[in-house]
Motif scaffolding. Structure first.
Motif, PDB file in Angstrom:
ATOM      1  N   LEU A 180       0.753  -1.173   0.125  1.00 23.77           N
ATOM      2  CA  LEU A 180      -0.076   0.131   0.031  1.00 23.77           C
ATOM      3  C   LEU A 180       0.996   1.447  -0.071  1.00 23.77           C
ATOM      4  O   LEU A 180       0.520   2.152  -0.732  1.00 23.77           O
ATOM      5  CB  LEU A 180      -0.993  -0.020   1.185  1.00 23.77           C
ATOM      6  N   GLY A 183       4.170   0.440  -3.042  1.00 22.14           N
ATOM      7  CA  GLY A 183       3.816  -0.048  -4.097  1.00 22.14           C
ATOM      8  C   GLY A 183       4.670  -1.206  -4.544  1.00 22.14           C
ATOM      9  O   GLY A 183       5.556  -1.878  -3.614  1.00 22.14           O
TER      10      GLY A 183
ATOM     11  N   LEU B  86       7.284  -0.625 -19.048  1.00 21.44           N
ATOM     12  CA  LEU B  86       6.458   0.451 -18.340  1.00 21.44           C
ATOM     13  C   LEU B  86       5.338   0.958 -19.308  1.00 21.44           C
ATOM     14  O   LEU B  86       4.120   1.042 -18.702  1.00 21.44           O
ATOM     15  CB  LEU B  86       7.373   1.494 -17.933  1.00 21.44           C
ATOM     16  N   GLY B 139      14.206  -3.483 -14.229  1.00 24.08           N
ATOM     17  CA  GLY B 139      14.238  -2.651 -13.012  1.00 24.08           C
ATOM     18  C   GLY B 139      12.979  -1.763 -12.779  1.00 24.08           C
ATOM     19  O   GLY B 139      13.156  -0.821 -11.732  1.00 24.08           O
ATOM     20  N   VAL B 140      11.966  -2.142 -13.394  1.00 22.49           N
ATOM     21  CA  VAL B 140      10.683  -1.257 -13.015  1.00 22.49           C
ATOM     22  C   VAL B 140      10.243  -1.803 -11.748  1.00 22.49           C
ATOM     23  O   VAL B 140       9.321  -1.165 -10.951  1.00 22.49           O
ATOM     24  CB  VAL B 140       9.788  -1.265 -14.230  1.00 22.49           C
ATOM     25  N   LEU B 141       9.979  -3.252 -11.871  1.00 18.62           N
ATOM     26  CA  LEU B 141       9.405  -3.978 -10.741  1.00 18.62           C
ATOM     27  C   LEU B 141      10.533  -4.395  -9.641  1.00 18.62           C
ATOM     28  O   LEU B 141      11.690  -4.790 -10.267  1.00 18.62           O
ATOM     29  CB  LEU B 141       8.498  -4.881 -11.403  1.00 18.62           C
ATOM     30  N   ARG B 142      10.278  -4.277  -8.439  1.00 21.76           N
ATOM     31  CA  ARG B 142      10.975  -4.766  -7.562  1.00 21.76           C
ATOM     32  C   ARG B 142      11.155  -6.280  -7.726  1.00 21.76           C
ATOM     33  O   ARG B 142      10.171  -7.020  -8.023  1.00 21.76           O
ATOM     34  CB  ARG B 142      10.332  -4.601  -5.951  1.00 21.76           C
ATOM     35  N   VAL B 145       9.233  -9.112  -5.187  1.00 23.26           N
ATOM     36  CA  VAL B 145       7.724  -9.383  -4.810  1.00 23.26           C
ATOM     37  C   VAL B 145       7.500 -10.680  -5.401  1.00 23.26           C
ATOM     38  O   VAL B 145       7.826 -11.116  -6.323  1.00 23.26           O
ATOM     39  CB  VAL B 145       6.974  -8.072  -5.553  1.00 23.26           C
ATOM     40  N   TRP B 149       1.380 -12.611  -5.778  1.00 24.06           N
ATOM     41  CA  TRP B 149       0.912 -11.514  -5.073  1.00 24.06           C
ATOM     42  C   TRP B 149       0.752 -10.301  -5.894  1.00 24.06           C
ATOM     43  O   TRP B 149      -0.206  -9.367  -6.055  1.00 24.06           O
ATOM     44  CB  TRP B 149       1.646 -11.109  -3.893  1.00 24.06           C
ATOM     45  N   VAL B 153      -2.670  -8.203  -7.059  1.00 20.78           N
ATOM     46  CA  VAL B 153      -2.712  -6.808  -6.631  1.00 20.78           C
ATOM     47  C   VAL B 153      -3.097  -5.887  -8.037  1.00 20.78           C
ATOM     48  O   VAL B 153      -4.134  -5.276  -7.860  1.00 20.78           O
ATOM     49  CB  VAL B 153      -1.515  -6.224  -5.795  1.00 20.78           C
ATOM     50  N   LEU B 176      -3.792   4.115 -11.768  1.00 20.21           N
ATOM     51  CA  LEU B 176      -3.682   2.991 -11.101  1.00 20.21           C
ATOM     52  C   LEU B 176      -2.021   2.339 -11.330  1.00 20.21           C
ATOM     53  O   LEU B 176      -1.439   1.940 -10.331  1.00 20.21           O
ATOM     54  CB  LEU B 176      -4.391   1.953 -12.079  1.00 20.21           C
ATOM     55  N   ASP B 178       0.616   4.243 -11.382  1.00 25.05           N
ATOM     56  CA  ASP B 178       1.144   4.968 -10.371  1.00 25.05           C
ATOM     57  C   ASP B 178       1.096   4.275  -8.922  1.00 25.05           C
ATOM     58  O   ASP B 178       2.136   4.230  -8.218  1.00 25.05           O
ATOM     59  CB  ASP B 178       0.724   6.522 -10.203  1.00 25.05           C
ATOM     60  N   THR B 179      -0.160   4.003  -8.672  1.00 21.79           N
ATOM     61  CA  THR B 179      -0.523   3.343  -7.164  1.00 21.79           C
ATOM     62  C   THR B 179       0.394   2.024  -7.288  1.00 21.79           C
ATOM     63  O   THR B 179       0.925   1.665  -6.390  1.00 21.79           O
ATOM     64  CB  THR B 179      -1.846   2.972  -6.939  1.00 21.79           C
ATOM     65  N   LEU B 180       0.038   1.122  -8.357  1.00 15.95           N
ATOM     66  CA  LEU B 180       0.720  -0.145  -8.197  1.00 15.95           C
ATOM     67  C   LEU B 180       2.253   0.201  -8.117  1.00 15.95           C
ATOM     68  O   LEU B 180       2.844  -0.503  -7.375  1.00 15.95           O
ATOM     69  CB  LEU B 180       0.632  -0.944  -9.636  1.00 15.95           C
ATOM     70  N   LEU B 181       3.043   1.008  -8.687  1.00 15.60           N
ATOM     71  CA  LEU B 181       4.604   1.083  -8.609  1.00 15.60           C
ATOM     72  C   LEU B 181       4.883   1.763  -7.508  1.00 15.60           C
ATOM     73  O   LEU B 181       5.827   1.382  -6.904  1.00 15.60           O
ATOM     74  CB  LEU B 181       4.939   1.722  -9.934  1.00 15.60           C
ATOM     75  N   ARG B 182       4.388   2.849  -7.120  1.00 15.36           N
ATOM     76  CA  ARG B 182       4.771   3.769  -6.142  1.00 15.36           C
ATOM     77  C   ARG B 182       4.002   3.868  -4.728  1.00 15.36           C
ATOM     78  O   ARG B 182       4.725   3.959  -3.637  1.00 15.36           O
ATOM     79  CB  ARG B 182       4.797   5.502  -6.575  1.00 15.36           C
ATOM     80  N   GLY B 183       2.873   2.949  -4.748  1.00 11.79           N
ATOM     81  CA  GLY B 183       1.918   3.049  -3.396  1.00 11.79           C
ATOM     82  C   GLY B 183       1.418   4.354  -3.334  1.00 11.79           C
ATOM     83  O   GLY B 183       1.744   5.243  -4.217  1.00 11.79           O
TER      84      GLY B 183
END
Lengths: 191, 191
Positions: A180, A183, B86, B139-142, B145, B149, B153, B176, B178-183
């Motif tokens: 949350l 992200g 991205l 390198g966009v997604l950690r 994770v 999950w 999400v 969406l 933005d929220t997904l990647l940065r929280g």
DNA sequence: CGAACTTGCGTCATCGGTGTTGCAAGTTGT
DNA sequence: ACAACTTGCAACACCGATGACGCAAGTTCG
């Protein structure tokens, strides 16, 4: 109240709980399941279910009422008003998850014929918004996020996490809060 | 095929589309709605609906089939395999949202009697996982994770965004992703 | 106009779920 | 043993949804 009455009422209430739990189990898998299937899952005759709950709606309402009580208690136990936002967020999440894992169907019935249920849900929603405002003031939550969107994302993540079959509530809550707030991205390549 | 036959079939297919759209409108609001209500919403008699769809299940299956086609096309149009992660993530999101906003109920019927529907959904899921792996490599997604999950999400956020009554698909997709990647957090006070 | 076709309407049978009742059998506490 | 109470079972009426008809009226062609 006589000893007899107390003992008998105790039995009756145990049966009620058994039925409620069976109903949750069955209806969460199939919301259109019949009273027959619920009764079977509870290990009682269908007529017994009807003796305890006048109608199907009455049964679902009772489920919603029970779940809503647990829900409100879970939020209350985290003292979201008197705890640092980040801690409160974690505690509320873990507590709510514990309830939602077992009462997913009943908790989704926010619209009940009992107005009290709707009231409690609205109240929890207000507390959620307050918690988020506190988190913004504390610099935990971004100040530019739409409060409505934030709450909906939070609810959606809780709903999703509750569907997980692995991990306890604390583990799930940790991952949920992390997602949350941070992200799933690395933070690189984004404005 | 004669001109006559073509014209008649065209009429028939128009009726079918009208019914499917009405069914989506009605069933998204009340999944237990009767054929009567669906027919009324479509502006036709109930018997006409039964002429086009042998049974209730057949109607729902047809809805799922139609929505699944649109779903697959929406993903395909974004070329998630040949576009930077991205960009692909954004395009897929926006395209899928456009479909999901109008076919929310039908798209939720991933389990159809038609095995083809399940196959397509599974295939899209695989492409989603591939997209996420690509995003991790870029390198966009950690990298730490849980893939399962992450996908859940993402699906949950899409589901939530599709319920929004305000904003077009592009605006919703922007928020969406933005929220997904940065929280929703500031990034301060977290490990 | 006639052919092909579709639609709306009324009708009908059927089916499953719901809710009720009466009664025999069982349990629990006194 | 007795009383109070609950349960299971069988049966019943009821209702709404479903699905199948046939038929008259409407249309869109040639």
């Amino acid at each position: 109240m006589s000893e007899t009455t107390r003992a008998l009422r105790s039995d009756a209430e145990r049966t009620v709980r058994t039925i409620l739990e069976a109903a949750e189990r069955v209806l969460s898998k199939n919301p259109a399941a019949s009273m027959e299937q619920i009764a079977e899952a509870a290990g009682v005759a269908r007529t017994t279910v009807h003796r305890r709950f006048a109608s199907r709606d009455a049964l679902v309402d009772a489920m919603a009422g029970w779940a809503t009580k647990q829900f409100a208690a879970a939020v209350e136990a985290a003292h979201p008003e008197t705890t640092p936002p980040l801690v409160a967020l974690y505690q509320v999440t873990a507590n709510v998850l514990r309830v939602k894992i077992d009462w997913g169907f009943a908790m989704s019935r926010a619209l009940s014929s009992d107005p009290e249920v709707g009231r409690v849900h609205a109240e929890v929603e207000a507390r959620c918004d307050r918690l988020f405002r506190g988190a913004q003031a504390a610099g935990v939550l971004r100040a530019d996020v739409d409060p409505d969107w934030a709450r909906r994302v939070y609810y959606a993540l809780i709903h999703e996490a509750a569907q997980s079959h692995d991990g306890d509530a604390d583990t799930l809550a940790t991952r949920l809060v992390d997602t949350l707030l941070r992200g799933l991205g690395t933070g690189k390549g984004l404005a």
